[in-house]
Design a protein around this motif. Structure first.
Motif, PDB file in Angstrom:
ATOM      1  N   TRP B   9       0.832  -1.209   0.000  1.00 22.36           N
ATOM      2  CA  TRP B   9       0.000   0.000   0.000  1.00 22.36           C
ATOM      3  C   TRP B   9       0.868   1.261   0.000  1.00 22.36           C
ATOM      4  CZ3 TRP B   9      -4.561  -0.747   3.950  1.00 22.36           C
ATOM      5  CH2 TRP B   9      -5.181  -1.972   3.686  1.00 22.36           C
ATOM      6  N   HIS B  12       2.705   1.783  -3.470  1.00 25.97           N
ATOM      7  CA  HIS B  12       1.804   2.286  -4.508  1.00 25.97           C
ATOM      8  C   HIS B  12       1.376   3.721  -4.208  1.00 25.97           C
ATOM      9  CE1 HIS B  12       1.076  -0.976  -7.373  1.00 25.97           C
ATOM     10  NE2 HIS B  12       1.216  -1.824  -6.372  1.00 25.97           N
ATOM     11  N   SER B  13       1.132   4.017  -2.937  1.00 23.75           N
ATOM     12  CA  SER B  13       0.704   5.378  -2.578  1.00 23.75           C
ATOM     13  C   SER B  13       1.817   6.391  -2.837  1.00 23.75           C
ATOM     14  CB  SER B  13       0.269   5.425  -1.113  1.00 23.75           C
ATOM     15  OG  SER B  13      -0.888   4.616  -0.946  1.00 23.75           O
ATOM     16  N   ASN B  16       1.799   7.041  -6.505  1.00 23.49           N
ATOM     17  CA  ASN B  16       0.653   7.882  -6.873  1.00 23.49           C
ATOM     18  C   ASN B  16       0.863   9.329  -6.426  1.00 23.49           C
ATOM     19  OD1 ASN B  16      -0.698   5.785  -8.140  1.00 23.49           O
ATOM     20  ND2 ASN B  16      -1.776   5.153  -6.272  1.00 23.49           N
ATOM     21  N   LEU B  31      -6.362   8.950  -1.850  1.00 22.51           N
ATOM     22  CA  LEU B  31      -5.314   7.949  -2.077  1.00 22.51           C
ATOM     23  C   LEU B  31      -5.877   6.548  -1.900  1.00 22.51           C
ATOM     24  CD1 LEU B  31      -2.058   9.163  -0.302  1.00 22.51           C
ATOM     25  CD2 LEU B  31      -2.291   8.548  -2.712  1.00 22.51           C
ATOM     26  N   ALA B  32      -6.692   6.377  -0.853  1.00 20.17           N
ATOM     27  CA  ALA B  32      -7.284   5.061  -0.564  1.00 20.17           C
ATOM     28  C   ALA B  32      -8.256   4.663  -1.668  1.00 20.17           C
ATOM     29  CB  ALA B  32      -7.982   5.098   0.789  1.00 20.17           C
ATOM     30  N   LEU B  42      -4.847   2.793   5.708  1.00 18.32           N
ATOM     31  CA  LEU B  42      -3.842   3.440   4.858  1.00 18.32           C
ATOM     32  C   LEU B  42      -3.264   4.664   5.577  1.00 18.32           C
ATOM     33  CD1 LEU B  42      -2.296   3.610   2.180  1.00 18.32           C
ATOM     34  CD2 LEU B  42      -4.143   5.031   1.279  1.00 18.32           C
ATOM     35  N   LEU B  46       0.602   6.021   6.107  1.00 18.88           N
ATOM     36  CA  LEU B  46       1.059   7.376   5.752  1.00 18.88           C
ATOM     37  C   LEU B  46       1.664   8.079   6.960  1.00 18.88           C
ATOM     38  CD1 LEU B  46      -1.849   8.167   3.339  1.00 18.88           C
ATOM     39  CD2 LEU B  46       0.577   8.262   2.725  1.00 18.88           C
TER      40      LEU B  46
END
Lengths: 161, 161
Positions: B9, B12-13, B16, B31-32, B42, B46
């Protein structure tokens, strides 16, 4: 991300089995006593090593465990896989397939760059473990402490008498 | 030995965030939503990335998260360590110090050959992760799917409108 303590136990036990080998099979109780470990839990690790063909269980009154293969033929990767399983440490659950752009054509066939990079790193780890055998580790241990093999063999011979 | 799903997660975040960067900060909810993930969990990843100085939290009505460093300056090792912690995967509890030969003079100062071999393998893994940055992974992803950066940027810009 941690391995279970069973990996340390299994590796030390394999080395002790290799050093004690000439004296025949070794019981779990004796193997456990050598490092003051709980025998029941060490037995679980030995069963896992047995399923992986690394140790063999010898039945009978003088029975116990012995290495099933020569120390040259057992890699650290073999032992780690026997105890921890063959799964990759990095979990790719393909979250990129989820959400507004998840259904993009071709997405599922194109390898994920994140997953690929993580797998490459893990491959480097696996390669190192697969390149090192129990015999290599025994040699290194013996260079640092030349008396170890004799001491281990002696103790197991006495304890089994 | 498995990493938590938070590593996938977080990676990928981060990608992004890097692709969406020009559009400003991105909320956890957005984002989620992009990968259909639970926002509350998530958010934990973060926060961990924020403590590690990889993302920055921007306050205010147009606030959210953004990368704190250029993608060239964040390695995969940085992200994995932020989420999983800095501990070694192999646990050495020094069982060799326990039992009948545990108190052998010099034992504690001599490195354990098993531990050393396991650490060497882990170092190979860490080296690979430290040699690869978010920018490298972005380039690889863009080679496979040249439309990705524009698509991500566009979606986050629309969703934030």
């Amino acid at each position: 991300m941690r391995m279970g303590e069973g990996v340390e136990w299994a590796l030390h036990s394999c080395l002790n089995l290799a050093w004690a080998q000439d004296g025949g099979a070794v019981t779990v109780a004796r193997l456990a006593a050598y490092h003051d470990l709980p025998a029941a839990y060490l037995n679980k690790q030995l069963q896992a090593l047995s399923r992986a063909g690394i140790v063999t269980s010898v039945p009978g009154p003088r029975g116990g465990f012995r290495l099933a293969r020569r120390p040259e033929d057992v890699t650290l990767m073999d032992v780690v896989t026997a105890i921890e399983g063959p799964e990759q440490a990095f979990r790719c659950t393909e979250i990129r397939q989820q959400g507004p752009h998840g259904e993009m054509p071709g997405n599922s066939r194109r390898p994920c760059a994140i997953s690929a990079a993580m797998r490459r790193a893990e491959l480097a780890w696996r390669r190192e473990l697969a390149a090192r055998t129990l015999a290599d580790v025994m040699s290194e241990a013996e260079r640092g402490a030349p008396g170890v093999p004799g001491r281990v063999r002696g103790w197991f011979a006495t304890a089994s008498a």
